[in-house]
Design a protein around this motif. Structure first.
Motif, PDB file in Angstrom:
ATOM      1  N   ALA A 100       0.822  -1.213   0.000  1.00 21.74           N
ATOM      2  CA  ALA A 100       0.000   0.000   0.000  1.00 21.74           C
ATOM      3  C   ALA A 100       0.857   1.263   0.000  1.00 21.74           C
ATOM      4  CB  ALA A 100      -0.941  -0.003   1.198  1.00 21.74           C
ATOM      5  N   ALA A 101       1.983   1.227   0.690  1.00 27.39           N
ATOM      6  CA  ALA A 101       2.867   2.397   0.744  1.00 27.39           C
ATOM      7  C   ALA A 101       3.418   2.753  -0.633  1.00 27.39           C
ATOM      8  CB  ALA A 101       4.006   2.141   1.719  1.00 27.39           C
ATOM      9  N   ALA A 102       3.494   1.766  -1.522  1.00 27.97           N
ATOM     10  CA  ALA A 102       4.033   1.996  -2.862  1.00 27.97           C
ATOM     11  C   ALA A 102       2.955   2.277  -3.904  1.00 27.97           C
ATOM     12  CB  ALA A 102       4.852   0.782  -3.294  1.00 27.97           C
ATOM     13  N   LEU A 103       1.694   2.179  -3.523  1.00 32.74           N
ATOM     14  CA  LEU A 103       0.591   2.321  -4.470  1.00 32.74           C
ATOM     15  C   LEU A 103       0.186   3.784  -4.604  1.00 32.74           C
ATOM     16  CD1 LEU A 103      -1.265   0.510  -6.245  1.00 32.74           C
ATOM     17  CD2 LEU A 103      -2.921   0.610  -4.389  1.00 32.74           C
ATOM     18  N   ASP A 104       0.888   4.487  -5.464  1.00 29.82           N
ATOM     19  CA  ASP A 104       0.558   5.886  -5.736  1.00 29.82           C
ATOM     20  C   ASP A 104      -0.655   5.974  -6.665  1.00 29.82           C
ATOM     21  OD1 ASP A 104       2.650   6.937  -4.193  1.00 29.82           O
ATOM     22  OD2 ASP A 104       4.074   6.670  -5.835  1.00 29.82           O
ATOM     23  N   THR A 105      -1.163   7.194  -6.839  1.00 30.99           N
ATOM     24  CA  THR A 105      -2.374   7.378  -7.647  1.00 30.99           C
ATOM     25  C   THR A 105      -2.172   6.987  -9.108  1.00 30.99           C
ATOM     26  OG1 THR A 105      -1.773   9.694  -7.981  1.00 30.99           O
ATOM     27  CG2 THR A 105      -3.293   9.198  -6.173  1.00 30.99           C
ATOM     28  N   ASP A 106      -0.942   6.993  -9.589  1.00 22.48           N
ATOM     29  CA  ASP A 106      -0.692   6.641 -10.983  1.00 22.48           C
ATOM     30  C   ASP A 106      -0.319   5.168 -11.165  1.00 22.48           C
ATOM     31  OD1 ASP A 106       1.735   6.927  -9.678  1.00 22.48           O
ATOM     32  OD2 ASP A 106       2.784   7.683 -11.440  1.00 22.48           O
ATOM     33  N   ILE A 107      -0.504   4.364 -10.132  1.00 19.70           N
ATOM     34  CA  ILE A 107      -0.145   2.946 -10.174  1.00 19.70           C
ATOM     35  C   ILE A 107      -1.409   2.098 -10.057  1.00 19.70           C
ATOM     36  CG2 ILE A 107       1.138   1.103  -8.976  1.00 19.70           C
ATOM     37  CD1 ILE A 107       2.950   3.127 -10.360  1.00 19.70           C
ATOM     38  N   GLY A 121      14.612 -11.540  -4.288  1.00 20.47           N
ATOM     39  CA  GLY A 121      15.729 -12.166  -4.986  1.00 20.47           C
ATOM     40  C   GLY A 121      15.683 -11.939  -6.479  1.00 20.47           C
ATOM     41  N   GLY A 122      15.152 -10.787  -6.895  1.00 19.50           N
ATOM     42  CA  GLY A 122      15.048 -10.471  -8.313  1.00 19.50           C
ATOM     43  C   GLY A 122      13.897 -11.157  -9.026  1.00 19.50           C
ATOM     44  N   ARG A 123      13.094 -11.913  -8.294  1.00 16.97           N
ATOM     45  CA  ARG A 123      11.987 -12.658  -8.906  1.00 16.97           C
ATOM     46  C   ARG A 123      10.648 -12.087  -8.453  1.00 16.97           C
ATOM     47  NH1 ARG A 123      10.410 -18.792  -7.675  1.00 16.97           N
ATOM     48  NH2 ARG A 123       8.804 -19.012  -9.251  1.00 16.97           N
ATOM     49  N   ARG A 124       9.847 -11.689  -9.423  1.00 21.74           N
ATOM     50  CA  ARG A 124       8.522 -11.170  -9.114  1.00 21.74           C
ATOM     51  C   ARG A 124       7.639 -12.287  -8.553  1.00 21.74           C
ATOM     52  NH1 ARG A 124       4.554  -8.785 -13.705  1.00 21.74           N
ATOM     53  NH2 ARG A 124       6.542  -8.087 -14.520  1.00 21.74           N
ATOM     54  N   GLN A 125       6.817 -11.921  -7.580  1.00 23.91           N
ATOM     55  CA  GLN A 125       5.846 -12.842  -6.982  1.00 23.91           C
ATOM     56  C   GLN A 125       4.459 -12.385  -7.443  1.00 23.91           C
ATOM     57  OE1 GLN A 125       6.834 -15.463  -5.065  1.00 23.91           O
ATOM     58  NE2 GLN A 125       8.946 -14.845  -5.373  1.00 23.91           N
ATOM     59  N   PRO A 126       4.044 -12.731  -8.663  1.00 26.78           N
ATOM     60  CA  PRO A 126       2.850 -12.127  -9.252  1.00 26.78           C
ATOM     61  C   PRO A 126       1.558 -12.406  -8.493  1.00 26.78           C
ATOM     62  CG  PRO A 126       3.617 -13.976 -10.581  1.00 26.78           C
ATOM     63  CD  PRO A 126       4.673 -13.708  -9.556  1.00 26.78           C
ATOM     64  N   LEU A 127       1.531 -13.446  -7.673  1.00 23.09           N
ATOM     65  CA  LEU A 127       0.321 -13.753  -6.914  1.00 23.09           C
ATOM     66  C   LEU A 127       0.338 -13.129  -5.526  1.00 23.09           C
ATOM     67  CD1 LEU A 127      -0.322 -17.465  -7.926  1.00 23.09           C
ATOM     68  CD2 LEU A 127      -1.156 -15.353  -8.994  1.00 23.09           C
ATOM     69  N   ALA A 157       0.685  -5.299 -18.712  1.00 29.96           N
ATOM     70  CA  ALA A 157      -0.094  -4.344 -19.511  1.00 29.96           C
ATOM     71  C   ALA A 157      -0.610  -3.187 -18.665  1.00 29.96           C
ATOM     72  CB  ALA A 157      -1.260  -5.067 -20.180  1.00 29.96           C
ATOM     73  N   LEU A 158      -0.321  -3.211 -17.366  1.00 28.08           N
ATOM     74  CA  LEU A 158      -0.810  -2.187 -16.443  1.00 28.08           C
ATOM     75  C   LEU A 158       0.338  -1.325 -15.941  1.00 28.08           C
ATOM     76  CD1 LEU A 158      -3.134  -4.531 -14.353  1.00 28.08           C
ATOM     77  CD2 LEU A 158      -3.852  -2.910 -16.125  1.00 28.08           C
ATOM     78  N   ARG A 159      -0.023  -0.325 -15.145  1.00 29.85           N
ATOM     79  CA  ARG A 159       0.985   0.514 -14.484  1.00 29.85           C
ATOM     80  C   ARG A 159       1.286  -0.158 -13.151  1.00 29.85           C
ATOM     81  NH1 ARG A 159      -2.587   5.725 -14.152  1.00 29.85           N
ATOM     82  NH2 ARG A 159      -3.875   4.071 -13.289  1.00 29.85           N
ATOM     83  N   ILE A 160       2.425  -0.873 -13.107  1.00 29.12           N
ATOM     84  CA  ILE A 160       2.744  -1.632 -11.904  1.00 29.12           C
ATOM     85  C   ILE A 160       3.997  -1.082 -11.227  1.00 29.12           C
ATOM     86  CG2 ILE A 160       1.753  -3.690 -12.960  1.00 29.12           C
ATOM     87  CD1 ILE A 160       4.578  -4.896 -12.943  1.00 29.12           C
ATOM     88  N   ARG A 161       4.116  -1.406  -9.972  1.00 30.12           N
ATOM     89  CA  ARG A 161       5.318  -1.091  -9.208  1.00 30.12           C
ATOM     90  C   ARG A 161       5.687  -2.341  -8.434  1.00 30.12           C
ATOM     91  NH1 ARG A 161       4.924   4.267  -6.466  1.00 30.12           N
ATOM     92  NH2 ARG A 161       5.779   4.919  -8.462  1.00 30.12           N
ATOM     93  N   VAL A 162       6.955  -2.716  -8.485  1.00 30.52           N
ATOM     94  CA  VAL A 162       7.413  -3.868  -7.708  1.00 30.52           C
ATOM     95  C   VAL A 162       7.984  -3.378  -6.385  1.00 30.52           C
ATOM     96  CG1 VAL A 162       7.837  -5.348  -9.714  1.00 30.52           C
ATOM     97  CG2 VAL A 162       9.668  -3.890  -8.835  1.00 30.52           C
ATOM     98  N   CYS A 201       0.584  -3.007  -7.093  1.00 31.41           N
ATOM     99  CA  CYS A 201       1.937  -3.213  -6.583  1.00 31.41           C
ATOM    100  C   CYS A 201       2.117  -4.696  -6.342  1.00 31.41           C
ATOM    101  CB  CYS A 201       2.149  -2.444  -5.278  1.00 31.41           C
ATOM    102  SG  CYS A 201       2.222  -0.670  -5.519  1.00 31.41           S
ATOM    103  N   VAL A 202       3.274  -5.195  -6.689  1.00 29.53           N
ATOM    104  CA  VAL A 202       3.545  -6.626  -6.594  1.00 29.53           C
ATOM    105  C   VAL A 202       4.873  -6.844  -5.880  1.00 29.53           C
ATOM    106  CG1 VAL A 202       4.591  -6.692  -8.896  1.00 29.53           C
ATOM    107  CG2 VAL A 202       3.654  -8.782  -7.908  1.00 29.53           C
TER     108      VAL A 202
END
Length: 195
Positions: free
Chosen positions: A115-122, A130-136, A165-170, A125-126
């Motif tokens: 939530a802290a990383a979820l700005d209005t233009d995002i 270790g450099g690996r996205r956890q998409p779930l 395809a979205l505006r994401i932030r890791v 957030c995922v």
């Protein structure tokens, strides 16, 4: 303005086939004398205002946990993206914390950090470790429900394809054990000594 606990529903993905666990319903696989779904609820409930479970079998059993249960639109398992679509449709809060049922050591601060990383233009957030996205493991705006439902109907099936395809932030996590999942009995044996 950041999402608060009261604005977040936990959406638990428990609709998988559990093939590598011999076809058992993964949510009811027992670790440390408790089913995985109970471990997951224990982790996410303090972080969110409500819980919804996405499942495609054992529906009455999941309902005994006291939370709403939803199934894929056509009652056949079409992958986690279809489950995410149903969770977004069913939620009444502006945000949904998506988690799988098979990561019993989920971070106790997952919602707060995403939530802290979820700005209005995002859009979402995922977590990444270790450099690996956890998409779930993602915090998603519920308003994406319509677009996701259309994407699933058009054949999009990979969670990462939809996310890309979205505006994401890791959001990076230092401790990867928090995302250790149980796909096979060997995973449970490996995880148990660390709990």
């Amino acid at each position: 303005m950041k999402a608060t606990r009261e604005q977040i529903t936990a959406g638990i993905l428990a609709g998988g086939a559990g093939r590598r666990l011999g076809g058992v319903d993964k949510g009811w696989y027992v670790l440390d004398k408790r089913p995985l779904v109970e471990h997951t609820i224990t982790r996410v409930q303090p972080q969110t205002a409500a819980v919804i479970i996405s499942a495609n079998r054992s529906l009455d059993r999941y309902r005994t946990l006291g939370w709403p249960v939803v199934s894929d639109e056509d009652a056949t398992y079409r992958g986690p993206l279809a489950g995410i679509a149903r969770l977004l449709q069913a939620a009444s809060t502006p945000y949904v914390l998506i988690v799988p049922v098979d990561t019993p050591q989920l971070p106790a601060n997952l919602a707060v950090h995403l939530a802290a990383a979820l700005d209005t233009d995002i859009d979402l957030c995922v977590a990444r470790c270790g450099g690996r996205r956890q998409p779930l493991h993602a915090l998603v705006r519920r308003e994406l429900a319509g677009g996701l439902t259309r994407a699933v109907a058009e054949g999009v099936s990979r969670v990462t394809d939809w996310q890309d395809a979205l505006r994401i932030r890791v959001v990076d996590w230092p401790e990867c054990d928090a995302f250790a999942n149980i796909n096979a009995p060997a995973d449970a044996r490996h995880l148990a000594p660390r709990r």
